[in-house]
Design a protein around this motif. Structure first.
Motif, PDB file in Angstrom:
ATOM      1  N   VAL A   4       0.870  -1.179   0.000  1.00 23.66           N
ATOM      2  CA  VAL A   4       0.000   0.000   0.000  1.00 23.66           C
ATOM      3  C   VAL A   4       0.902   1.223   0.000  1.00 23.66           C
ATOM      4  O   VAL A   4       1.846   1.308   0.798  1.00 23.66           O
ATOM      5  CB  VAL A   4      -0.943   0.023   1.217  1.00 23.66           C
ATOM      6  N   ALA A  29      -3.181  -0.849  -3.233  1.00 22.13           N
ATOM      7  CA  ALA A  29      -3.870   0.428  -3.025  1.00 22.13           C
ATOM      8  C   ALA A  29      -2.850   1.553  -3.006  1.00 22.13           C
ATOM      9  O   ALA A  29      -1.721   1.376  -2.539  1.00 22.13           O
ATOM     10  CB  ALA A  29      -4.665   0.414  -1.717  1.00 22.13           C
ATOM     11  N   SER A  30      -3.263   2.718  -3.512  1.00 22.60           N
ATOM     12  CA  SER A  30      -2.445   3.924  -3.418  1.00 22.60           C
ATOM     13  C   SER A  30      -3.370   5.055  -2.999  1.00 22.60           C
ATOM     14  O   SER A  30      -4.398   5.299  -3.629  1.00 22.60           O
ATOM     15  CB  SER A  30      -1.763   4.248  -4.748  1.00 22.60           C
ATOM     16  N   ALA A  40      -7.068   1.577   4.008  1.00 16.75           N
ATOM     17  CA  ALA A  40      -6.553   0.667   2.983  1.00 16.75           C
ATOM     18  C   ALA A  40      -5.835  -0.530   3.593  1.00 16.75           C
ATOM     19  O   ALA A  40      -5.983  -1.663   3.123  1.00 16.75           O
ATOM     20  CB  ALA A  40      -5.607   1.424   2.047  1.00 16.75           C
ATOM     21  N   HIS A  44      -6.979  -4.315   2.906  1.00 18.05           N
ATOM     22  CA  HIS A  44      -6.156  -5.173   2.039  1.00 18.05           C
ATOM     23  C   HIS A  44      -5.127  -6.014   2.793  1.00 18.05           C
ATOM     24  O   HIS A  44      -4.600  -6.973   2.216  1.00 18.05           O
ATOM     25  CB  HIS A  44      -5.427  -4.305   1.010  1.00 18.05           C
ATOM     26  N   PRO A  46      -1.845  -5.627   3.598  1.00 16.78           N
ATOM     27  CA  PRO A  46      -0.640  -5.804   2.777  1.00 16.78           C
ATOM     28  C   PRO A  46       0.538  -6.338   3.585  1.00 16.78           C
ATOM     29  O   PRO A  46       0.481  -6.430   4.814  1.00 16.78           O
ATOM     30  CB  PRO A  46      -0.364  -4.384   2.283  1.00 16.78           C
ATOM     31  N   VAL A  49       3.846  -1.152   3.795  1.00 19.91           N
ATOM     32  CA  VAL A  49       3.344   0.136   3.309  1.00 19.91           C
ATOM     33  C   VAL A  49       4.530   1.059   3.072  1.00 19.91           C
ATOM     34  O   VAL A  49       5.554   0.984   3.750  1.00 19.91           O
ATOM     35  CB  VAL A  49       2.369   0.801   4.312  1.00 19.91           C
TER      36      VAL A  49
END
Length: 216
Positions: A4, A29-30, A40, A44, A46, A49
């Protein structure tokens, strides 16, 4: 590896997305602000990040504070701060949560894309990626905090800490100062509080207090 990205400058954000995707990383995601970063990551989950420090809503250290929140919520999440500045106020708190999976790079010092990607891989795998300037300023901040804490001690607390540094127990300190052991315990608690030492094992805090005393 799932990533992310949080960066408020759209051009920089999209450039990072493309850069990482070109190297086989999955950018799930961004986002452009700290609140969206928290959302986010929750959505998600992740592996890591990449977050700028100064982002909306306040355009101050919102990204850094969001990173601290993420470290608390997801201890296994890799966090790579990417900024033009060294912000020691919260970065020091981030470092004290453990350097595993933590990175802090200055934008102006990252001139090799391969180095940046390698740093991200290390952080996601639980390693560390710290810019030398970040290390220097964090250490300076810690020494400054230690000096400030020692300056706040009373004369009696200084005496207790000096005897603590000699390896004496509370009972031995009480005898040396001709006070009650309960009084020594009170002074010791005051020392721990003023030096900002966490409530862990008593012996561990005594060691940290002595290290601050000797280091300063």
């Amino acid at each position: 590896m799932r990533i992310v990205i949080a960066e408020d400058a759209a051009v920089v954000r999209e450039g990072l997305v493309q850069l990482l995707r070109d190297r086989g990383l999955e950018v799930v995601a961004s986002v452009g602000d700290a609140r969206a970063l928290l959302t986010a990551v929750a959505e998600h989950r992740p592996d890591a990040v990449v977050a700028d420090i100064r982002m909306p809503p306040a355009h101050r250290d919102d990204g850094l504070r969001a990173a601290l929140t993420l470290r608390e919520r997801y201890p296994d999440l890799g966090v790579l701060l990417f900024s033009q500045y060294v912000e020691t106020r919260y970065a020091d708190r981030l470092a004290t949560t453990g350097l595993s999976g933590f990175g802090y790079l200055l934008k102006e010092r990252v001139v090799d894309v391969a180095d940046f990607v390698d740093a991200l891989h290390r952080v996601a795998a639980g390693g560390t990626a710290l810019d030398p300037e970040v290390v220097s300023q964090l250490l300076s901040a810690r020494h400054r905090h230690a000096r400030d804490g020692l300056a706040a001690l009373t004369a009696r607390e200084h005496e207790v800490l000096a005897l603590m540094a000699e390896g004496r127990t509370n009972a031995a300190i009480a005898t040396a100062l001709d006070v009650s052991q309960r009084s020594v315990e009170k002074h010791t608690a005051g020392i721990f509080t003023k030096l900002g030492l966490p409530r862990t094992e008593e012996g561990h805090r005594r060691v940290l207090a002595v290290l601050r005393y000797l280091g300063a």
